[in-house]
Scaffold this motif. Structure first.
Motif, PDB file in Angstrom:
ATOM      1  N   GLY A   1       0.792  -1.213   0.000  1.00 50.72           N
ATOM      2  CA  GLY A   1       0.000   0.000   0.000  1.00 50.72           C
ATOM      3  C   GLY A   1       0.830   1.271   0.000  1.00 50.72           C
ATOM      4  N   CYS A   2       0.152   2.382   0.254  1.00 48.69           N
ATOM      5  CA  CYS A   2       0.762   3.704   0.080  1.00 48.69           C
ATOM      6  C   CYS A   2       1.762   4.085   1.170  1.00 48.69           C
ATOM      7  N   VAL A   3       1.563   3.603   2.387  1.00 41.39           N
ATOM      8  CA  VAL A   3       2.463   4.008   3.477  1.00 41.39           C
ATOM      9  C   VAL A   3       3.899   3.555   3.226  1.00 41.39           C
ATOM     10  N   PRO A   4       4.166   2.261   3.048  1.00 42.98           N
ATOM     11  CA  PRO A   4       5.559   1.846   2.818  1.00 42.98           C
ATOM     12  C   PRO A   4       6.099   2.316   1.469  1.00 42.98           C
ATOM     13  N   GLN A   5       5.215   2.524   0.483  1.00 43.14           N
ATOM     14  CA  GLN A   5       5.687   3.028  -0.809  1.00 43.14           C
ATOM     15  C   GLN A   5       6.209   4.452  -0.666  1.00 43.14           C
ATOM     16  N   ALA A   6       5.496   5.272   0.099  1.00 47.63           N
ATOM     17  CA  ALA A   6       5.883   6.674   0.257  1.00 47.63           C
ATOM     18  C   ALA A   6       6.993   6.864   1.277  1.00 47.63           C
TER      19      ALA A   6
ATOM     20  N   ASP B   1      10.914   3.867  10.894  1.00 48.94           N
ATOM     21  CA  ASP B   1      11.526   2.956  11.870  1.00 48.94           C
ATOM     22  C   ASP B   1      10.713   1.681  12.065  1.00 48.94           C
ATOM     23  N   TYR B   2       9.385   1.806  12.104  1.00 51.76           N
ATOM     24  CA  TYR B   2       8.563   0.624  12.384  1.00 51.76           C
ATOM     25  C   TYR B   2       8.457  -0.321  11.186  1.00 51.76           C
ATOM     26  N   LEU B   3       9.055   0.087  10.048  1.00 52.00           N
ATOM     27  CA  LEU B   3       9.063  -0.784   8.871  1.00 52.00           C
ATOM     28  C   LEU B   3      10.398  -1.500   8.676  1.00 52.00           C
ATOM     29  N   LYS B   4      11.340  -1.263   9.559  1.00 50.43           N
ATOM     30  CA  LYS B   4      12.661  -1.872   9.419  1.00 50.43           C
ATOM     31  C   LYS B   4      12.571  -3.400   9.472  1.00 50.43           C
ATOM     32  N   GLY B   5      13.217  -4.041   8.530  1.00 54.99           N
ATOM     33  CA  GLY B   5      13.260  -5.495   8.502  1.00 54.99           C
ATOM     34  C   GLY B   5      12.046  -6.159   7.894  1.00 54.99           C
ATOM     35  N   LEU B   6      11.040  -5.374   7.493  1.00 61.49           N
ATOM     36  CA  LEU B   6       9.820  -5.957   6.929  1.00 61.49           C
ATOM     37  C   LEU B   6       9.891  -6.003   5.404  1.00 61.49           C
ATOM     38  N   SER B   7       9.253  -6.999   4.825  1.00 53.80           N
ATOM     39  CA  SER B   7       9.150  -7.094   3.372  1.00 53.80           C
ATOM     40  C   SER B   7       8.067  -6.142   2.879  1.00 53.80           C
ATOM     41  N   ILE B   8       8.329  -5.505   1.731  1.00 54.53           N
ATOM     42  CA  ILE B   8       7.416  -4.489   1.199  1.00 54.53           C
ATOM     43  C   ILE B   8       7.062  -4.808  -0.249  1.00 54.53           C
ATOM     44  N   ILE B   9       5.764  -4.686  -0.552  1.00 55.73           N
ATOM     45  CA  ILE B   9       5.282  -4.808  -1.920  1.00 55.73           C
ATOM     46  C   ILE B   9       4.861  -3.417  -2.380  1.00 55.73           C
TER      47      ILE B   9
ATOM     48  N   GLY C   1      11.879 -16.236   6.082  1.00 55.91           N
ATOM     49  CA  GLY C   1      12.588 -15.378   7.016  1.00 55.91           C
ATOM     50  C   GLY C   1      13.417 -14.298   6.356  1.00 55.91           C
ATOM     51  N   HIS C   2      13.267 -14.111   5.042  1.00 53.84           N
ATOM     52  CA  HIS C   2      14.025 -13.098   4.318  1.00 53.84           C
ATOM     53  C   HIS C   2      13.217 -11.810   4.184  1.00 53.84           C
ATOM     54  N   SER C   3      13.921 -10.707   4.014  1.00 52.91           N
ATOM     55  CA  SER C   3      13.275  -9.411   3.818  1.00 52.91           C
ATOM     56  C   SER C   3      13.478  -8.965   2.375  1.00 52.91           C
ATOM     57  N   VAL C   4      12.356  -8.698   1.680  1.00 56.43           N
ATOM     58  CA  VAL C   4      12.391  -8.301   0.269  1.00 56.43           C
ATOM     59  C   VAL C   4      11.593  -7.017   0.100  1.00 56.43           C
ATOM     60  N   ARG C   5      12.142  -6.087  -0.696  1.00 54.41           N
ATOM     61  CA  ARG C   5      11.453  -4.822  -0.928  1.00 54.41           C
ATOM     62  C   ARG C   5      11.408  -4.541  -2.424  1.00 54.41           C
ATOM     63  N   LEU C   6      10.185  -4.486  -2.974  1.00 53.91           N
ATOM     64  CA  LEU C   6       9.987  -4.188  -4.389  1.00 53.91           C
ATOM     65  C   LEU C   6       9.187  -2.887  -4.482  1.00 53.91           C
ATOM     66  N   LEU C   7       9.874  -1.807  -4.826  1.00 48.77           N
ATOM     67  CA  LEU C   7       9.254  -0.485  -4.806  1.00 48.77           C
ATOM     68  C   LEU C   7       9.349   0.257  -6.141  1.00 48.77           C
ATOM     69  N   SER C   8       9.888  -0.397  -7.159  1.00 49.01           N
ATOM     70  CA  SER C   8      10.115   0.295  -8.428  1.00 49.01           C
ATOM     71  C   SER C   8       8.815   0.517  -9.194  1.00 49.01           C
ATOM     72  N   GLN C   9       8.883   1.405 -10.176  1.00 43.55           N
ATOM     73  CA  GLN C   9       7.739   1.717 -11.028  1.00 43.55           C
ATOM     74  C   GLN C   9       7.800   0.870 -12.302  1.00 43.55           C
ATOM     75  N   LYS C  10       6.641   0.556 -12.847  1.00 43.18           N
ATOM     76  CA  LYS C  10       6.590  -0.198 -14.106  1.00 43.18           C
ATOM     77  C   LYS C  10       6.635   0.779 -15.285  1.00 43.18           C
TER      78      LYS C  10
ATOM     79  N   PRO D   1       9.336   4.223   2.972  1.00 42.72           N
ATOM     80  CA  PRO D   1       9.858   2.883   3.293  1.00 42.72           C
ATOM     81  C   PRO D   1      10.902   2.855   4.397  1.00 42.72           C
ATOM     82  N   ARG D   2      11.430   4.033   4.759  1.00 47.81           N
ATOM     83  CA  ARG D   2      12.491   4.074   5.767  1.00 47.81           C
ATOM     84  C   ARG D   2      11.980   4.378   7.173  1.00 47.81           C
TER      85      ARG D   2
END
Length: 316
Positions: free
Chosen positions: A146-151, A156-164, A182-191, A153-154
């Motif tokens: 959603g919009c919160v981690p996209q806008a 503090d409460y999102l540290k270590g979490l995977s983001i779509i 148990g891995h952390s993945v962050r995909l935030l790029s634009q198409k 992502p840094r």
């Protein structure tokens, strides 16, 4: 020298040989007390062969799998915010179910929580933050979208979490698979296509509708404004529209699946098409041709500056 040679020969002939034997025939090795071949053959009849017992398997036995194997877990998903965000959530649920995951309505039973956030209002963001904290307290794995981690992502409460990211919902299965391990993945790029920003993920992805009779179609993402009070602009970015043909095909497919109401949504539907050389009235007239009798088409999520230009055409 001769005498010494004779003595040597004599000593060799008097040494016992290991090959010397008093048995002239191999049959002499059998003593009189040993059983005859006929008796040995007769004795075999008393031998009863035993079959190996196989472990009995119950017909209702459940498959025991490693808890870390992706696709075997239960997932609970919570979505906050607008109809666009709800459509994204339906797409993510559909892909996860198609991949083998079980979507559950019981948060306590889930192995992983997928939290799809909204950043328009502070209360929605507060609920999102509290849900993350609650999941961590219950030792749940967490993936955020959603919009919160996209806008932001840094945070503090999102540290270590995977983001779509909002434009990466078609890769939700990849992210959840890694989060389960148990891995952390962050995909935030634009198409993008040839440098041009796209509206987002494909519209023909698997989907689980909250209401099976209503299809929510995001006709574009982002907007042309830059309102200082709105953080959604940082998440969804500038205007990027889907082609008319793709939207019409999605509507046609939805009606074939039994849908009787379609919601058209975006951050600003009035600005639709300005980036690809078309406009909202053109899309609406194409969609009207596909609407079966008794079905409805709703238009929402628009801003006055652009929809007013089309108001007269849209109300004809």
């Amino acid at each position: 020298m001769a005498a010494r040679s004779n003595n040597h020969i004599t000593s060799q002939t008097t040494m016992p040989s290991a090959c010397d034997s008093l048995i002239e025939d191999i049959e002499d090795m059998v003593s009189a007390s040993d059983p005859t071949p006929h008796e040995r053959q007769s004795a075999r009849k008393s031998i009863i062969p035993r079959s190996r017992r196989r472990k009995e398997q119950l017909s209702n036995e459940e498959l025991q799998t490693d808890s870390l194997i992706p696709g075997t877990q239960k997932i609970w998903m919570k979505t906050w915010g607008c109809s666009h965000n709800n459509s994204d959530g339906e797409y993510m649920a559909g892909q996860l179910a198609a991949s083998g995951y079980t979507m559950t309505d019981e948060a306590s039973e889930a192995d992983l929580w997928l939290l799809n956030s909204c950043t328009v209002k502070n209360p929605a963001e507060d609920h999102f933050r509290n849900a993350i904290k609650k999941a961590q307290e219950q030792q749940k794995k967490v993936v955020v979208a959603g919009c919160v981690p996209q806008a932001q992502p840094r945070m503090d409460y999102l540290k270590g979490l995977s983001i779509i990211g909002v434009q990466q919902i078609d890769r939700v299965v990849e992210v959840v698979d890694e989060a389960v391990k148990g891995h952390s993945v962050r995909l935030l790029s634009q198409k993008k296509d040839g440098g041009r920003r796209l509206g987002g993920a494909r519209l023909d992805l698997p989907k689980i509708r909250k209401n099976p009779l209503i299809e929510i179609i995001s006709i574009n993402t982002g907007c042309l404004n830059a309102c200082t009070y709105c953080k959604t602009k940082h998440a969804r970015g500038d205007l990027a529209s889907y082609p008319v043909e793709e939207l019409v095909e999605r509507a046609r497919q939805s009606f074939q699946e039994g849908v009787c109401e379609i919601w058209l949504t975006s951050e600003d539907t009035g600005a639709y098409g300005r980036d690809i050389g078309t406009d909202l009235p053109t899309l609406l007239w194409k969609l009207v041709e596909e609407i079966p009798e008794g079905a409805m088409l709703r238009l929402g999520m628009t801003n006055p500056p652009y929809i007013l230009e089309h108001l007269e055409v849209c109300t004809v």
